[in-house]
Scaffold this motif. Structure first.
Motif, PDB file in Angstrom:
ATOM      1  N   LEU A 154     -15.111  44.343  26.959  1.00 22.90           N
ATOM      2  CA  LEU A 154     -13.849  44.149  27.674  1.00 22.90           C
ATOM      3  C   LEU A 154     -13.043  42.979  27.131  1.00 22.90           C
ATOM      4  O   LEU A 154     -11.816  43.016  27.125  1.00 22.90           O
ATOM      5  CB  LEU A 154     -14.128  43.978  29.163  1.00 22.90           C
ATOM      6  CG  LEU A 154     -14.744  45.202  29.847  1.00 22.90           C
ATOM      7  CD1 LEU A 154     -15.008  44.910  31.317  1.00 22.90           C
ATOM      8  CD2 LEU A 154     -13.848  46.417  29.701  1.00 22.90           C
ATOM      9  N   LYS A 155     -13.703  41.938  26.654  1.00 18.67           N
ATOM     10  CA  LYS A 155     -12.977  40.797  26.086  1.00 18.67           C
ATOM     11  C   LYS A 155     -12.225  41.209  24.826  1.00 18.67           C
ATOM     12  O   LYS A 155     -11.072  40.833  24.632  1.00 18.67           O
ATOM     13  CB  LYS A 155     -13.930  39.649  25.784  1.00 18.67           C
ATOM     14  CG  LYS A 155     -14.434  38.952  27.016  1.00 18.67           C
ATOM     15  CD  LYS A 155     -15.308  37.778  26.668  1.00 18.67           C
ATOM     16  CE  LYS A 155     -15.826  37.107  27.936  1.00 18.67           C
ATOM     17  NZ  LYS A 155     -16.665  35.949  27.623  1.00 18.67           N
ATOM     18  N   LYS A 156     -12.873  41.987  23.971  1.00 19.07           N
ATOM     19  CA  LYS A 156     -12.214  42.444  22.746  1.00 19.07           C
ATOM     20  C   LYS A 156     -11.045  43.367  23.070  1.00 19.07           C
ATOM     21  O   LYS A 156     -10.000  43.301  22.433  1.00 19.07           O
ATOM     22  CB  LYS A 156     -13.206  43.170  21.840  1.00 19.07           C
ATOM     23  CG  LYS A 156     -14.131  42.264  21.102  1.00 19.07           C
ATOM     24  CD  LYS A 156     -14.989  43.050  20.128  1.00 19.07           C
ATOM     25  CE  LYS A 156     -15.927  42.134  19.376  1.00 19.07           C
ATOM     26  NZ  LYS A 156     -16.765  42.878  18.423  1.00 19.07           N
ATOM     27  N   GLU A 157     -11.224  44.237  24.047  1.00 18.74           N
ATOM     28  CA  GLU A 157     -10.142  45.139  24.433  1.00 18.74           C
ATOM     29  C   GLU A 157      -8.951  44.359  24.978  1.00 18.74           C
ATOM     30  O   GLU A 157      -7.799  44.668  24.681  1.00 18.74           O
ATOM     31  CB  GLU A 157     -10.633  46.144  25.478  1.00 18.74           C
ATOM     32  CG  GLU A 157     -11.639  47.147  24.950  1.00 18.74           C
ATOM     33  CD  GLU A 157     -11.072  48.039  23.864  1.00 18.74           C
ATOM     34  OE1 GLU A 157      -9.926  48.491  23.998  1.00 18.74           O
ATOM     35  OE2 GLU A 157     -11.794  48.278  22.890  1.00 18.74           O
ATOM     36  N   GLU A 158      -9.221  43.338  25.769  1.00 19.85           N
ATOM     37  CA  GLU A 158      -8.145  42.508  26.316  1.00 19.85           C
ATOM     38  C   GLU A 158      -7.426  41.762  25.204  1.00 19.85           C
ATOM     39  O   GLU A 158      -6.190  41.685  25.192  1.00 19.85           O
ATOM     40  CB  GLU A 158      -8.736  41.518  27.329  1.00 19.85           C
ATOM     41  CG  GLU A 158      -7.684  40.714  28.060  1.00 19.85           C
ATOM     42  CD  GLU A 158      -8.311  39.775  29.094  1.00 19.85           C
ATOM     43  OE1 GLU A 158      -7.631  38.806  29.456  1.00 19.85           O
ATOM     44  OE2 GLU A 158      -9.450  40.021  29.509  1.00 19.85           O
ATOM     45  N   LYS A 177      -3.449  42.006  24.156  1.00 14.34           N
ATOM     46  CA  LYS A 177      -2.607  40.811  24.124  1.00 14.34           C
ATOM     47  C   LYS A 177      -2.011  40.577  22.738  1.00 14.34           C
ATOM     48  O   LYS A 177      -0.904  40.062  22.618  1.00 14.34           O
ATOM     49  CB  LYS A 177      -3.406  39.588  24.546  1.00 14.34           C
ATOM     50  CG  LYS A 177      -3.678  39.533  26.023  1.00 14.34           C
ATOM     51  CD  LYS A 177      -4.441  38.277  26.378  1.00 14.34           C
ATOM     52  CE  LYS A 177      -4.721  38.210  27.869  1.00 14.34           C
ATOM     53  NZ  LYS A 177      -5.482  37.005  28.227  1.00 14.34           N
ATOM     54  N   SER A 178      -2.732  40.923  21.686  1.00 14.26           N
ATOM     55  CA  SER A 178      -2.260  40.642  20.332  1.00 14.26           C
ATOM     56  C   SER A 178      -1.346  41.729  19.778  1.00 14.26           C
ATOM     57  O   SER A 178      -0.811  41.577  18.685  1.00 14.26           O
ATOM     58  CB  SER A 178      -3.446  40.454  19.390  1.00 14.26           C
ATOM     59  OG  SER A 178      -4.148  41.664  19.250  1.00 14.26           O
ATOM     60  N   ALA A 179      -1.170  42.806  20.511  1.00 10.87           N
ATOM     61  CA  ALA A 179      -0.312  43.893  20.032  1.00 10.87           C
ATOM     62  C   ALA A 179       1.137  43.442  19.979  1.00 10.87           C
ATOM     63  O   ALA A 179       1.628  42.756  20.873  1.00 10.87           O
ATOM     64  CB  ALA A 179      -0.443  45.108  20.942  1.00 10.87           C
ATOM     65  N   ILE A 180       1.810  43.802  18.909  1.00 10.92           N
ATOM     66  CA  ILE A 180       3.221  43.462  18.745  1.00 10.92           C
ATOM     67  C   ILE A 180       4.039  44.553  19.419  1.00 10.92           C
ATOM     68  O   ILE A 180       3.875  45.738  19.119  1.00 10.92           O
ATOM     69  CB  ILE A 180       3.588  43.378  17.255  1.00 10.92           C
ATOM     70  CG1 ILE A 180       2.753  42.280  16.596  1.00 10.92           C
ATOM     71  CG2 ILE A 180       5.074  43.125  17.079  1.00 10.92           C
ATOM     72  CD1 ILE A 180       2.884  42.240  15.102  1.00 10.92           C
ATOM     73  N   PRO A 181       4.929  44.182  20.354  1.00 10.52           N
ATOM     74  CA  PRO A 181       5.722  45.205  21.037  1.00 10.52           C
ATOM     75  C   PRO A 181       6.668  45.901  20.058  1.00 10.52           C
ATOM     76  O   PRO A 181       7.291  45.273  19.214  1.00 10.52           O
ATOM     77  CB  PRO A 181       6.490  44.432  22.102  1.00 10.52           C
ATOM     78  CG  PRO A 181       6.384  43.002  21.738  1.00 10.52           C
ATOM     79  CD  PRO A 181       5.228  42.840  20.816  1.00 10.52           C
TER      80      PRO A 181
END
Length: 61
Positions: free
Chosen positions: A40-44, A48-52
């Motif tokens: 779950l930490k990696k998924e979060e 969060k790091s995805a560029i909109p």
């Protein structure tokens, strides 16, 4: 009354009769590739790091 079976269905039925363990091997391979525990930490962090993305990617703005 005869039920129609396509040549592909006939082929698959014949293949399964020749190799009765085939379905079990397919399920094993599927589980090996797809059914992994989620971190779950990696998924979060990934979310969060995805560029909109802009609504229209081909625009000049």
């Amino acid at each position: 009354m005869a039920i129609y079976q396509s040549s592909i269905t006939n082929f698959l039925n014949k293949l399964k009769k020749q190799n009765p363990e085939l379905e079990q091997e397919q399920k094993y391979g599927h589980n090996l590739l797809r059914n992994k525990p989620l971190d779950l930490k990696k998924e979060e962090e990934k979310i969060k790091s995805a560029i909109p993305q802009r609504p229209y990617v081909y625009g000049s703005e």
